[in-house]
Design a protein around this motif. Structure first.
Motif, PDB file in Angstrom:
ATOM      1  N   GLY A 137      -6.243 -34.184  14.650  1.00 55.70           N
ATOM      2  CA  GLY A 137      -6.620 -32.943  13.975  1.00 55.70           C
ATOM      3  C   GLY A 137      -8.125 -32.800  13.881  1.00 55.70           C
ATOM      4  O   GLY A 137      -8.669 -31.697  13.985  1.00 55.70           O
ATOM      5  N   ALA A 138      -8.820 -33.918  13.707  1.00 54.79           N
ATOM      6  CA  ALA A 138     -10.288 -33.890  13.635  1.00 54.79           C
ATOM      7  C   ALA A 138     -10.880 -33.426  14.962  1.00 54.79           C
ATOM      8  O   ALA A 138     -11.874 -32.693  14.982  1.00 54.79           O
ATOM      9  CB  ALA A 138     -10.811 -35.272  13.261  1.00 54.79           C
TER      10      ALA A 138
ATOM     11  N   SER B 253      -9.480 -31.358  17.062  1.00 55.69           N
ATOM     12  CA  SER B 253      -9.238 -29.923  17.131  1.00 55.69           C
ATOM     13  C   SER B 253     -10.234 -29.151  16.269  1.00 55.69           C
ATOM     14  O   SER B 253     -10.751 -28.106  16.686  1.00 55.69           O
ATOM     15  CB  SER B 253      -7.808 -29.623  16.670  1.00 55.69           C
ATOM     16  N   ILE B 254     -10.515 -29.664  15.096  1.00 60.16           N
ATOM     17  CA  ILE B 254     -11.466 -28.996  14.205  1.00 60.16           C
ATOM     18  C   ILE B 254     -12.870 -29.029  14.796  1.00 60.16           C
ATOM     19  O   ILE B 254     -13.614 -28.047  14.717  1.00 60.16           O
ATOM     20  CB  ILE B 254     -11.423 -29.618  12.793  1.00 60.16           C
TER      21      ILE B 254
ATOM     22  N   ASP C 158     -13.067 -26.325  17.239  1.00 57.64           N
ATOM     23  CA  ASP C 158     -13.157 -25.030  16.559  1.00 57.64           C
ATOM     24  C   ASP C 158     -14.573 -24.767  16.052  1.00 57.64           C
ATOM     25  O   ASP C 158     -15.072 -23.642  16.133  1.00 57.64           O
ATOM     26  CB  ASP C 158     -12.173 -24.960  15.396  1.00 57.64           C
ATOM     27  N   VAL C 159     -15.220 -25.800  15.519  1.00 59.22           N
ATOM     28  CA  VAL C 159     -16.589 -25.648  15.019  1.00 59.22           C
ATOM     29  C   VAL C 159     -17.531 -25.293  16.166  1.00 59.22           C
ATOM     30  O   VAL C 159     -18.342 -24.362  16.052  1.00 59.22           O
ATOM     31  CB  VAL C 159     -17.063 -26.928  14.296  1.00 59.22           C
TER      32      VAL C 159
ATOM     33  N   ASN D 249     -13.792 -21.132   8.346  1.00 59.07           N
ATOM     34  CA  ASN D 249     -12.404 -21.581   8.466  1.00 59.07           C
ATOM     35  C   ASN D 249     -12.337 -23.022   8.968  1.00 59.07           C
ATOM     36  O   ASN D 249     -11.568 -23.841   8.461  1.00 59.07           O
ATOM     37  CB  ASN D 249     -11.631 -20.642   9.389  1.00 59.07           C
ATOM     38  N   ALA D 250     -13.142 -23.353   9.956  1.00 61.46           N
ATOM     39  CA  ALA D 250     -13.151 -24.709  10.505  1.00 61.46           C
ATOM     40  C   ALA D 250     -13.668 -25.717   9.480  1.00 61.46           C
ATOM     41  O   ALA D 250     -13.138 -26.827   9.372  1.00 61.46           O
ATOM     42  CB  ALA D 250     -14.001 -24.750  11.771  1.00 61.46           C
TER      43      ALA D 250
ATOM     44  N   GLY E 235     -10.995 -26.315   6.930  1.00 57.61           N
ATOM     45  CA  GLY E 235      -9.989 -27.177   7.548  1.00 57.61           C
ATOM     46  C   GLY E 235     -10.439 -28.622   7.605  1.00 57.61           C
ATOM     47  O   GLY E 235      -9.655 -29.540   7.385  1.00 57.61           O
ATOM     48  N   ALA E 236     -11.727 -28.825   7.886  1.00 58.01           N
ATOM     49  CA  ALA E 236     -12.271 -30.186   7.928  1.00 58.01           C
ATOM     50  C   ALA E 236     -12.222 -30.835   6.548  1.00 58.01           C
ATOM     51  O   ALA E 236     -11.896 -32.021   6.426  1.00 58.01           O
ATOM     52  CB  ALA E 236     -13.701 -30.168   8.460  1.00 58.01           C
TER      53      ALA E 236
ATOM     54  N   LEU F 257      -8.748 -31.897   5.899  1.00 61.26           N
ATOM     55  CA  LEU F 257      -8.441 -33.074   6.716  1.00 61.26           C
ATOM     56  C   LEU F 257      -9.010 -34.341   6.075  1.00 61.26           C
ATOM     57  O   LEU F 257      -8.333 -35.373   6.012  1.00 61.26           O
ATOM     58  CB  LEU F 257      -9.007 -32.882   8.116  1.00 61.26           C
TER      59      LEU F 257
END
Length: 79
Positions: free
Chosen positions: A27-28, A30-31, A34-35, A49-50, A53-54, A57
């Motif tokens: 997941g990290a 993916s984030i 996204d960043v 949003n990113a 999400g981080a 996480l």
């Protein structure tokens, strides 16, 4: 013990917690993507949003690590 009960118990076992930490690591990745994408597009809303999400996480990983430590403390063989 039924297979459903075993599956529910797996989540709170050491292998289950390690598996959860592994999926958190993915997941990290993916984030991070996204960043980078949000920064390249200069999109502040996607960036926020990113970042949120981080933070989620990191909080989830901290909870998993705490639960792993508690399992280790309860283990008679580990001392």
């Amino acid at each position: 013990m039924s297979s459903i009960a075993k599956a529910k118990g797996f989540k709170h076992s050491k292998p289950g917690l390690w598996l959860s930490l592994g999926t958190t690591a993915f997941g990290a990745i993916s984030i991070a993507k996204d960043v980078r994408k949000a920064q390249d597009e200069h999109d502040n809303l996607k960036l926020i949003n990113a970042v949120v999400g981080a933070l989620a996480l990191v909080t989830g990983a901290a909870l998993l690590i705490r639960e792993l430590k508690q399992l280790g403390d309860d283990d008679v063989l580990l001392g």
